[in-house]
Design a protein around this motif. Sequence first.
Motif, PDB file in Angstrom:
ATOM      1  N   SER A   1      -0.662   4.489   0.037  1.00  0.00           N
ATOM      2  CA  SER A   1      -1.527   5.636   0.366  1.00  0.00           C
ATOM      3  C   SER A   1      -0.933   6.511   1.449  1.00  0.00           C
ATOM      4  CB  SER A   1      -2.910   5.120   0.801  1.00  0.00           C
ATOM      5  OG  SER A   1      -2.768   4.260   1.932  1.00  0.00           O
TER       6      SER A   1
ATOM      7  N   GLU B   1      -1.844   5.221 -10.328  1.00  0.00           N
ATOM      8  CA  GLU B   1      -2.873   4.230  -9.974  1.00  0.00           C
ATOM      9  C   GLU B   1      -2.301   2.854 -10.249  1.00  0.00           C
ATOM     10  OE1 GLU B   1      -6.992   6.690 -10.970  1.00  0.00           O
ATOM     11  OE2 GLU B   1      -6.242   5.176 -12.382  1.00  0.00           O
TER      12      GLU B   1
ATOM     13  N   ASP C   1       0.840  -1.202   0.000  1.00  0.00           N
ATOM     14  CA  ASP C   1       0.000   0.000   0.000  1.00  0.00           C
ATOM     15  C   ASP C   1       0.875   1.252   0.000  1.00  0.00           C
ATOM     16  OD1 ASP C   1      -2.084   1.719   0.103  1.00  0.00           O
ATOM     17  OD2 ASP C   1      -2.545   1.395   2.231  1.00  0.00           O
TER      18      ASP C   1
ATOM     19  N   GLY D   1      -4.666   0.609  -5.358  1.00  0.00           N
ATOM     20  CA  GLY D   1      -4.263   1.797  -4.618  1.00  0.00           C
ATOM     21  C   GLY D   1      -3.871   2.918  -5.570  1.00  0.00           C
ATOM     22  N   SER D   2      -3.830   4.138  -5.035  1.00  0.00           N
ATOM     23  CA  SER D   2      -3.487   5.269  -5.896  1.00  0.00           C
ATOM     24  C   SER D   2      -2.978   6.419  -5.061  1.00  0.00           C
ATOM     25  CB  SER D   2      -4.701   5.704  -6.717  1.00  0.00           C
ATOM     26  OG  SER D   2      -5.706   6.244  -5.857  1.00  0.00           O
ATOM     27  N   THR D   3      -2.286   7.301  -5.759  1.00  0.00           N
ATOM     28  CA  THR D   3      -1.931   8.591  -5.170  1.00  0.00           C
ATOM     29  C   THR D   3      -2.979   9.581  -5.652  1.00  0.00           C
ATOM     30  OG1 THR D   3      -0.554   9.211  -7.043  1.00  0.00           O
ATOM     31  CG2 THR D   3       0.507   7.948  -5.292  1.00  0.00           C
TER      32      THR D   3
END
Length: 657
Positions: free
Chosen positions: A83, A98, A81, A115-117
């Motif tokens: 995040s 992503e 992860d 998950g993504s920024t």
Amino acid sequence: MSFSDIKRNTAVKAAAVFITVISMVCAVCFSVIWMFGDACGYDSDEGFFSTGHCRDMCTQYVWSAQDSFFLYKDNKLVFNDISDSVYFGEEYSNVGLEVYKTEDTDGEVKKELLGSTFVPENAALIGEIPAGDEYIVKYYLAEPLTAADGFYRAEKNYEFINPMMGWLLPAAAVSLIITAACLAFLMCAAGYRRGCEGVTANVQDRIPYDLHLCLTGGIVVGALVMSVLLLEEASYSTGYSYLDAFDPGFIYLAVLMVFAAAGAATAFILTSASRFKLGGWWKNTLIYIFLGYAWRLTKYTWHIFKKYIWGTAVKAVKAAGGGITAAVKALPLIWKTVGASAVMLFLIVVLAGIGEAETVLIAIFLSIITLGAVVYFSICMRILQKGGRELAAGNEDFRIDTGKMVLDFREHGENLNSIGKGMKIAVDQRMKSERLKTELITNVSHDLKTPLTSIINYVDLLGREELEEPAAEYVEVLSRQALRLKKLTEDVVEASKASTGNITVNLTNTDAFEIISQAAGEYREKLESSSLELIIKNETARESIFINADGRLLWRAIDNLMGNACKYSQPGTRVYVNIREEDGEAVVQLKNISREELNISADELMERFVRGDSSRSSEGSGLGLNIAKSLVEIQGGKLSVSIDGDLFKAEIRFKLN
């Protein structure tokens, strides 16, 4: 102004050097910037986002980011992860990410967002990059770029370089032409100085050429390497934030390094031109100097080997029949020292062989050092020994070379040199003093002769006149004292000539007994008037005693001794003249009893103007003994006097023929 004057004009050459360095830097910088812009696609007018450099940076960014949210576990790529990572936030990065997991089900690929920024609202570039077989990373490059990361810096570089791409190559070509023209002029003017004929070397030209080349090459290569590294960093540094993004100031740093390289290259070109004009440029190189020293050392070693080792070996073989003792005695001191040291070295090696290999090597090394020290000290001692012999022989001009000596050897050698200098100075001063004194005595005596002769002549004329008393008595006193002064003047001149050897000497086979007999006859009346009895004893049992002497000068010496005897002997005593042979010499001894107390040493009595009569009331100048001594010595004889109470003895010695 002629071209010859221009070549010697310092201001013109300084300006040419300045223009050369500037134009060379411009040519290099323009070329490098153009190649960098061309490789990055900065010649595109559609903006930074359309360049290949921008797309490559996005790919590089994703690959770098994968290290943060992927890891290998059981040899399998596993998503982690991201995040919570602040470095991928909108504040620090212009790229949103992503991460999707892909799954192929019956030919249909399904993607699941893991998950993504942040994802920017406006994206200039959007792309996907696979991560292994199961994952896809999708990126979004924001427009405009707000975070101060590598993309922001790259866009600034694009905005700086893009407007210049059209004229960078022509400007580089013009700069190169100017550089070539200025270098051509400087190469022609190199080595010429105002007020000097021909080519002269400056400080830079005295630096060894190969050392100069290495320094210049190091600066140029260093600048090139650093520039390449900086350009590579500028091309691939994307970073996650302004904390590790590349600063565009690399361009200025690269320019400074290029300036240093351009200056060094220009200086090297100019000194090369001067050296080639002067000729023999290879002589001022470290390699040539080293080879020269090596060659001289080789020749010296060969000379020493040929002169001493080989020659001594041949002599030793030839002298083997004479025995080891004679051979060792014939060797010089230095080779005795070398032989003893070699024996010691052999013993050390044998003893060291009992131990480990390391101790053997250490023993050999220490022995070689000891051998060299002993040889060096022996050479120094021999040089000092030779210097001492030369000084002892009276060679005050001899000087010891102390340039290669150290410690006490140098000090002792310099002391010996100082002694030689002091001896020479003392001898020169004494000779000068004696010469001046002799010249003074001779000149004054000569100047006295003329007026003294006139006085004697006029006193003689007065004596012939019929004068009344006490005038006649006065004239008699004047006549007596004038004659005494004349005798003193003659004695002074004679003493001066005798002491300086300025008398012609004709040595012949002379009968000393005949000279003594002649003197006895001449002084018979004077001795009787002084109430003295002369006794001559011939203790040789010969009628003639022949010596190598000048009869005229020997007579004058004996005349002075007999005259002193008449003047200073006690009346009613005897004067003895003994002639004998002793150790191959003829000895003439004269003895008399002094009228006055002899409270003076024999050495003082032999000096000039010294008399045994301390009241100086008697006749005489005090020069008789000194003149006699000088006359005897210039004939190769020896005169000595001795005093025993009131007994005065004088001895004249000549070698028998």
